[in-house]
Structures are given as structure tokens and as C-alpha cells.
Enzyme design. Structure first.
Site, mmCIF file in Angstrom:
data_model
loop_
_atom_site.group_PDB
_atom_site.id
_atom_site.type_symbol
_atom_site.label_atom_id
_atom_site.label_comp_id
_atom_site.label_asym_id
_atom_site.label_seq_id
_atom_site.Cartn_x
_atom_site.Cartn_y
_atom_site.Cartn_z
ATOM 1 N N ASP A 283 -6.699 29.369 18.358
ATOM 2 C CA ASP A 283 -5.707 28.316 18.572
ATOM 3 C C ASP A 283 -6.155 26.922 18.157
ATOM 4 O O ASP A 283 -5.574 25.930 18.579
ATOM 5 C CB ASP A 283 -5.343 28.290 20.065
ATOM 6 C CG ASP A 283 -6.577 28.107 20.947
ATOM 7 O OD1 ASP A 283 -7.618 27.667 20.426
ATOM 8 O OD2 ASP A 283 -6.502 28.408 22.149
ATOM 9 N N GLU B 150 -3.400 23.267 21.339
ATOM 10 C CA GLU B 150 -3.701 24.685 21.117
ATOM 11 C C GLU B 150 -2.494 25.601 21.303
ATOM 12 O O GLU B 150 -2.339 26.587 20.580
ATOM 13 C CB GLU B 150 -4.846 25.131 22.037
ATOM 14 C CG GLU B 150 -6.215 24.575 21.664
ATOM 15 C CD GLU B 150 -6.460 23.159 22.177
ATOM 16 O OE1 GLU B 150 -5.603 22.620 22.911
ATOM 17 O OE2 GLU B 150 -7.500 22.575 21.841
ATOM 18 N N HIS C 93 -14.004 19.556 28.173
ATOM 19 C CA HIS C 93 -13.838 18.850 26.901
ATOM 20 C C HIS C 93 -12.401 18.750 26.412
ATOM 21 O O HIS C 93 -12.136 18.078 25.418
ATOM 22 C CB HIS C 93 -14.636 19.574 25.797
ATOM 23 C CG HIS C 93 -13.991 20.861 25.376
ATOM 24 N ND1 HIS C 93 -14.177 22.033 26.047
ATOM 25 C CD2 HIS C 93 -13.133 21.146 24.370
ATOM 26 C CE1 HIS C 93 -13.477 22.989 25.472
ATOM 27 N NE2 HIS C 93 -12.819 22.484 24.452
ATOM 28 N N HIS D 98 -20.137 18.256 25.720
ATOM 29 C CA HIS D 98 -19.544 18.349 24.380
ATOM 30 C C HIS D 98 -19.868 17.073 23.594
ATOM 31 O O HIS D 98 -19.983 15.990 24.167
ATOM 32 C CB HIS D 98 -18.038 18.516 24.561
ATOM 33 C CG HIS D 98 -17.278 18.869 23.316
ATOM 34 N ND1 HIS D 98 -17.085 17.982 22.293
ATOM 35 C CD2 HIS D 98 -16.654 20.011 22.951
ATOM 36 C CE1 HIS D 98 -16.364 18.565 21.339
ATOM 37 N NE2 HIS D 98 -16.097 19.806 21.714
ATOM 38 N N ARG E 281 -8.698 18.071 25.173
ATOM 39 C CA ARG E 281 -8.028 16.805 24.828
ATOM 40 C C ARG E 281 -7.138 16.299 25.952
ATOM 41 O O ARG E 281 -7.118 15.113 26.266
ATOM 42 C CB ARG E 281 -7.184 16.996 23.562
ATOM 43 C CG ARG E 281 -7.903 16.575 22.284
ATOM 44 C CD ARG E 281 -6.980 16.780 21.077
ATOM 45 N NE ARG E 281 -7.499 16.141 19.879
ATOM 46 C CZ ARG E 281 -8.541 16.559 19.182
ATOM 47 N NH1 ARG E 281 -9.233 17.609 19.583
ATOM 48 N NH2 ARG E 281 -8.923 15.905 18.089
ATOM 49 N N GLU F 215 -7.434 37.239 18.179
ATOM 50 C CA GLU F 215 -7.112 36.617 19.481
ATOM 51 C C GLU F 215 -5.673 36.101 19.464
ATOM 52 O O GLU F 215 -5.395 34.919 19.690
ATOM 53 C CB GLU F 215 -8.094 35.509 19.856
ATOM 54 C CG GLU F 215 -8.065 35.172 21.344
ATOM 55 C CD GLU F 215 -9.014 34.051 21.748
ATOM 56 O OE1 GLU F 215 -8.660 32.881 21.614
ATOM 57 O OE2 GLU F 215 -10.121 34.368 22.218
#
Ligand code: UD1
Ligand code: UDP
Length: 371
Positions: free
Chosen positions: A96, A132, A208, A241, A210, A118
């Protein structure tokens, strides 16, 4: 012979694609080509170096503070020439990320079939996780072959009228996990080696996403700090990250706190082995929600939703949101209520049996013979 081009560019895609690429490399009926977009740099090569796969192309697009637009346009532009030159029979993308969607679109523009590894994960909220959820919906629309980890993922695709070319294969992350976790494992990371991992109950944390940047990540960090202050037998390891927006918040709120270890991203072997030895995991990551349940380690999901309901239904994963009090309360319960902890700390494996890569390679061969 079928010519398969696997395209990926971030850490989690690499972890989940490398087991499949290794299978394809060994298959005499397959010519395997790997094209990295380089959406990530250091965090991507940490994985490639461990799995030792052959890389033919690296678009090397990463920029500090990159935007979704620049990631997408750079990949579209750079992949066009490569696809025209190589003309693979199929392009494989994973999951994604913006790499997945842009690479699928680039292949579609050349009328090259796309296989989606996936496939079928959904939260049904187009803005969470962002971007995503939309990336995987759009990639699913483009793809002709869909490798769904679970029956539930297959149903999600059916509900979108995607009914042909769908296969339930398990998730290749379990293939990867089987090769990394070892009883006699010794850590490589120098910072990790300095931490006494035997005296404390260890919480492994990552964050991490967004949509968590800013206030949600601040609340997450404040909750973690309270937990450590209130429980002197607890230590937190947070491999941070490389996104500067993540680093800034983590260091400002958690930096310099006793028993909170902010360390650099770990390579996948260190990470998996540390996870297997943790008391529990707190994370907004997708991959960790699949890996930790496989070794019986409870997971508190630092998000408001999940596209991976299977482990939540099995009881090893709990979605606790991004508010300080809720996160604190759930962590406190795991640390104080032994029965509640035991109920979550059971190994379940809804995501596969470690043979997903083999299955996908077999399906690709059959598809090629029939087409
Ligand atoms: C990306 C994916 C996300 C996935 C995550 C895995 C998108 C939109 N997001 O998010 O789905 O969960 O990867 O980690 O595709 N950086 C480095 N070195 C690295 C990697 C990143 O310095 O090796 C820094 C750079 O400043 C970069 C920033 O991190 O601009 C953000 O990277 P980006 O790939 O845009 O977003 P992620 O949050 O990593
Ligand atoms: N991971 C790693 N080192 C770290 C943090 C995570 O190897 O320091 C691994 C983790 O075990 C999992 C994957 O990276 O396999 C998850 O990646 P990430 O959280 O970046 O992305 P997501 O899964 O959320 O897309």
C-alpha cells in the site's frame, strides 16, 4: 520462461518481497528482475543487504522531506524507460505504499499486467491510514493477479467485484520471520548491545504513520513517558524512523528519559529477534501487527483502526487509539493484570504458514502457461 519484474522501495515492502524474490531467483522457469524505486534509502538497504538479493535497477528517488506528489511523479517518469526496455511479462508490487501504486500505474501505462502481493487489506476509511488505504484500493483496481494473505482479504476484494485472479496465499512476512528469528541470536546494533535487556520488562515501540505526525504522536510519546515513570521495572526501546518529523517529536518528548532508549532503525534481524523477546509491543506499524502475534507477543496498536482485524479477533492485538489516557490505561493493564496479559500473549498465526512465496511463485508459473 516468464519474466517477472518485482518493484518495491520501502523497508516493509522489501522485508515482505525479498522472500518471494529469492524463490523467483531460484526458479528455472522464471527470469527475475528487481527494480527498487529507492523511496527509502538507508532503511531499504538494511533489508536488501541481509537477504542478499540481486538488484538490477535502483531509481534512487528519495529526497529528505519528500511529498506524495514527488514520490509518485519521479517513479512514473523513471519507470517508463525501464519498462519499455525490459518489457516484463508481469510487474509485481507489494501492499500500500506510494511506490506500490505508482509502479502499478507505470506498468498499466505500458499495458503490462500487474500482480499485487498483500492484496485486499482495507480499513474502509480513505484517510486512514493515509495515503495507504487509497494506494491499495487503486493498486487492486489496476492489478490482474491478487495475492491475498487471508480469506478475509479475499472477501474485501469480492465486495469490490474483484473476483478473478484472486488467490489466498498467506503473507510473505511470515516467510521472512522464519528466516530471521533464532534462539541463539546475538544482536549486531551497537546501541542495542549496550542495553541490559535482562533486568526489565521490555516494551518495543515504533511509530511513524503520516496521520499520526504532530499531535497524535505527541500524545503517544507522553503516554509512554508516563508508563516508564510509573513502572520502574519497565524499559522502552524505540528504534526511531528516519523521518525528521518523527525524530523531532520523539527526541523532544522522550529524549534523555531514564529507561527510554531512542535508537536508530534496527536491521530486520535485530528487530525480529528483539520483538520475539519483548514483553509487549506498542506500534502504529502494519508489519508488526502481523509479526508479534506469530511469536505470542501482545500488541497495542497506536491507531484508530486496523486493516488487519484477524489478530485482533484472535485476541493478541488491541487497537487502543492515539489518545494519551487510553494508551496509558491499556499499557498499565497489561503491566498489572496478569490474566489480561496471558489472554493476549498467545501465539496465533492468521497471516500464513511461511510458504506464501512458494505459493505465489507457483501461481505465477501456472498463469503464464495458461496465458
Ligand atoms: C512510507 C510509506 C508507508 C510505510 C513506511 C514504512 C508512503 C506514502 N508511505 O512512509 O506506507 O508504512 O514507508 O516505513 O508510501 N527517510 C530517510 N531514510 C530512509 C527512509 C526515510 O531519511 O531510508 C526520511 C526521508 O526524509 C523521507 C522521510 O523519511 O523523506 C519520509 O519517507 P517516506 O517514504 O515519504 O514516508 P514514510 O513515513 O517512510
Ligand atoms: N522494522 C525493522 N527495523 C525497525 C523497525 C521496523 O526492521 O527499526 C521492521 C518490522 O519488523 C516490520 C517492518 O519493518 O517487518 C515494518 O515496517 P514499517 O513499520 O516501517 O512499515 P509498515 O509495516 O507500517 O508499513
Amino acid at each position: 520462461m516468464i519474466k517477472v519484474m518485482s518493484v518495491f522501495g520501502t523497508r516493509p515492502e522489501a522485508i515482505k518481497m525479498c522472500p518471494l524474490v529469492k524463490r523467483l531467483e531460484q526458479d528455472p522457469e522464471v527470469k527475475s528482475i528487481v527494480c527498487l524505486t529507492g523511496q527509502h534509502r538507508e532503511m531499504l538497504w538494511q533489508v536488501i543487504d541481509i537477504f542478499g538479493i540481486r538488484v538490477r535497477y535502483n531509481l534512487d528517488i528519495m529526497q529528505p522531506g519528500q511529498t506524495l506528489t514527488t514520490i509518485t511523479t519521479s517513479i512514473l517518469e523513471k519507470m517508463e524507460q525501464i519498462l519499455k526496455k525490459e518489457r516484463p511479462d508481469i510487474v509485481l508490487v507489494h501492499g500500500d505504499t506510494t511506490t506500490s501504486f505508482a509502479a502499478a500505474l507505470a506498468a498499466f501505462y505500458q499495458q503490462i499486467p500487474v500482480g499485487h502481493v498483500e492484496a485486499g487489506l482495507r480499513t474502509f476509511d480513505r484517510y486512514s491510514p493515509f495515503p495507504e488505504e487509497m494506494n491499495r484500493c487503486l493498486t487492486g483496481r489496476i492489478a490482474g493477479l491478487h495475492f491475498a494473505p487471508t480469506e478475509n482479504n479475499k472477501k474485501n476484494l469480492e465486495n469490490e467485484n474483484i473476483t478473478t485472479g484472486v488467490y489466498v496465499t498467506g503473507n510473505t512476512v511470515i516467510d521472512a520471520f522464519a528466516t530471521t528469528v533464532r534462539d541463539d541470536y546475538e544482536y549486531k546494533d551497537e546501541d542495542l548491545k549496550k542495553i541490559d535487556l535482562t533486568q526489565k520488562r521490555l516494551i518495543l515501540m515504533t511509530a511513524h504513520r503520516r496521520e499520526n505526525l504532530g499531535e497524535p504522536l505527541e500524545q503517544i510519546c507522553r503516554a509512554v513517558k508516563r508508563i516508564v515513570v510509573d513502572f520502574p521495572d519497565v524499559a522502552v526501546i524505540y528504534p526511531v524512523h528516519m523521518n525528521p518529523a518523527v525524530r523531532e517529536t520523539a527526541e523532544r518528548i522522550l529524549g534523555g528519559t531514564d529507561r527510554i532508549h531512542l535508537i536508530k532503525p534496527l536491521d530486520v534481524e535485530d528487530m525480529h529477534n528483539l520483538m520475539a523477546r519483548s514483553y509487549f509491543v506498542m506500534t502504529d506499524s502494519g508489519g508488526l501487527q502481523e509479526e508479534a502475534p506469530a511469536c505470542g507477543v501482545p500488541v497495542l496498536v497506536l491507531r484508530t483502526e486496523t486493516e488487519r482485524p484477524e489478530a485482533a479477533e484472535a485476541g493478541t492485538v488491541k487497537v487502543v487509539g492515539v489518545e494519551e489516557d487510553s494508551i496509558y490505561d491499556h499499557a498499565r493493564r497489561l503491566l498489572t493484570d496478569h490474566t489480561a496479559y496471558e489472554q493476549m500473549a498467545k501465539a496465533v498465526n492468521p497471516y500464513g504458514d511461511g510458504h506464501a512465496g512458494e505459493r505465489i511463485a507457483g501461481i505465477l508459473r501456472e498463469w503464464w502457461k495458461e496465458s
